[in-house]
Enzyme design. Structure first.
Site, PDB file in Angstrom:
ATOM      1  N   LYS A 113       0.747  -1.072  -0.038  1.00  0.00           N
ATOM      2  CA  LYS A 113       0.064  -0.135  -0.085  1.00  0.00           C
ATOM      3  C   LYS A 113       0.836   1.241   0.010  1.00  0.00           C
ATOM      4  CE  LYS A 113       0.892   1.309   4.554  1.00  0.00           C
ATOM      5  NZ  LYS A 113       1.860   2.553   5.018  1.00  0.00           N
TER       6      LYS A 113
ATOM      7  N   ASP B 149      -3.046  -1.044  10.418  1.00  0.00           N
ATOM      8  CA  ASP B 149      -3.268  -1.312   9.118  1.00  0.00           C
ATOM      9  C   ASP B 149      -3.739  -2.285   8.259  1.00  0.00           C
ATOM     10  OD1 ASP B 149      -1.887   1.316   9.010  1.00  0.00           O
ATOM     11  OD2 ASP B 149      -0.137   0.780   8.035  1.00  0.00           O
TER      12      ASP B 149
END
Length: 282
Positions: free
Chosen positions: A9, A140
């Site tokens: 990401k 996350d």
């Protein structure tokens, strides 16, 4: 043997809006996935055993997020009567993402394990249930479990799906690993950036509040960004150490990649709003 993407990401922007009494920082950030990452290979077992076949140097297997995620799912599914008898797995990983790089590698690995084993074991946990489990492993993890680009608030756990432009990125690792606490404990880290709406933020120039600290403390990060900024808008992802430049086309990104200095480990990838992991499940 089954094969599962564990994508990277980027934090397209990251703003620190405060610090809670428990020490955690509140933030506003924009997550987007890359069509690049690790790959997990999973072979279901029928004896209830979890084996990680590719241990990480310096990390005990039972402390590895991959194993912790597998055991967490096993426990949750068992306690709710949804774990088929004998469910287990042999797991190995092809590692492409650097540790301490700000690309979410460990969190992505944990999320891939939760999603893949829930599917392979046919436990039937919902995405909401898997995301709740994932949050206990790291802030996350839920965005990787949910699998869609998102605007995140709180400590990163309050997610709103969004669809930012899917640009091409040159992502560079300057050869250092930055532990997240090093950045978040720095007294000079901005901690009072005003909260803004997602609509407002998407219209502003993107930046990362952690970047000034990473550049100050790690000359390699400063050098990498100084080089990238000669070619395109560039910034830090997460707390680093990776930095990225954005381009409208793959060819533009690759032209710059060809000029990368030898000390910089870099790759080109496309930003995607649907995780490659979730494309596998469609």
């Amino acid at each position: 043997m089954t094969h599962w993407p564990s994508p990277a990401k980027l934090n397209l922007f990251l703003y620190i809006t405060g610090q809670r009494a428990d020490g955690y920082h509140t933030l506003q950030t924009l997550f987007q996935f890359l069509d690049y990452g690790d790959t997990l290979h999973i072979e279901p077992r029928h004896d209830g055993e979890i084996h990680l076949l590719t241990p990480v140097t310096g990390v005990e297997n039972e402390d590895n997020l991959i194993v912790r995620a597998a055991r967490l799912l096993m426990k949750a599914a068992s306690e709710s009567g949804r774990l088929p008898v004998g469910s287990g797995a042999d797991i190995s990983i092809e590692k492409r993402l650097p540790m301490g790089g700000g690309l979410g590698g460990g969190s992505s690995n944990a999320a891939t394990v939760l999603v893949a084993l829930n599917h392979l074991w046919q436990c039937g946990l919902s995405i909401d249930e898997l995301a709740t489990l994932g949050l206990t492993l790291g802030a996350d993890v839920p965005v990787f479990v949910r699998g869609h680009a998102a605007f995140a608030e709180g400590v990163g756990e309050i997610l709103t799906p969004v669809n930012p432009p899917e640009k091409w990125y040159l992502v560079a690792h300057p050869g250092v690993s930055i532990p997240t606490p090093v950045i978040f404990k720095d007294p000079q880290l901005p901690r009072n950036t005003p909260k803004r709406s997602i609509d407002t933020l998407l219209k502003c120039e993107f930046s990362n509040d952690c970047e000034v600290i990473a550049r100050k403390r790690f000359r390699e990060v400063d050098a990498a960004l100084s080089w990238l900024l000669e070619y395109a808008p560039s910034r830090l992802t997460g707390t680093g150490a990776c930095v990225f430049a954005e381009f409208d086309t793959e060819s533009c990104a690759r032209q710059v990649l060809e000029q990368a200095p030898e000390w910089l480990n870099a790759f080109v990838a496309k930003g995607v709003n649907l995780s490659p992991l979730h494309r596998e499940l469609l």
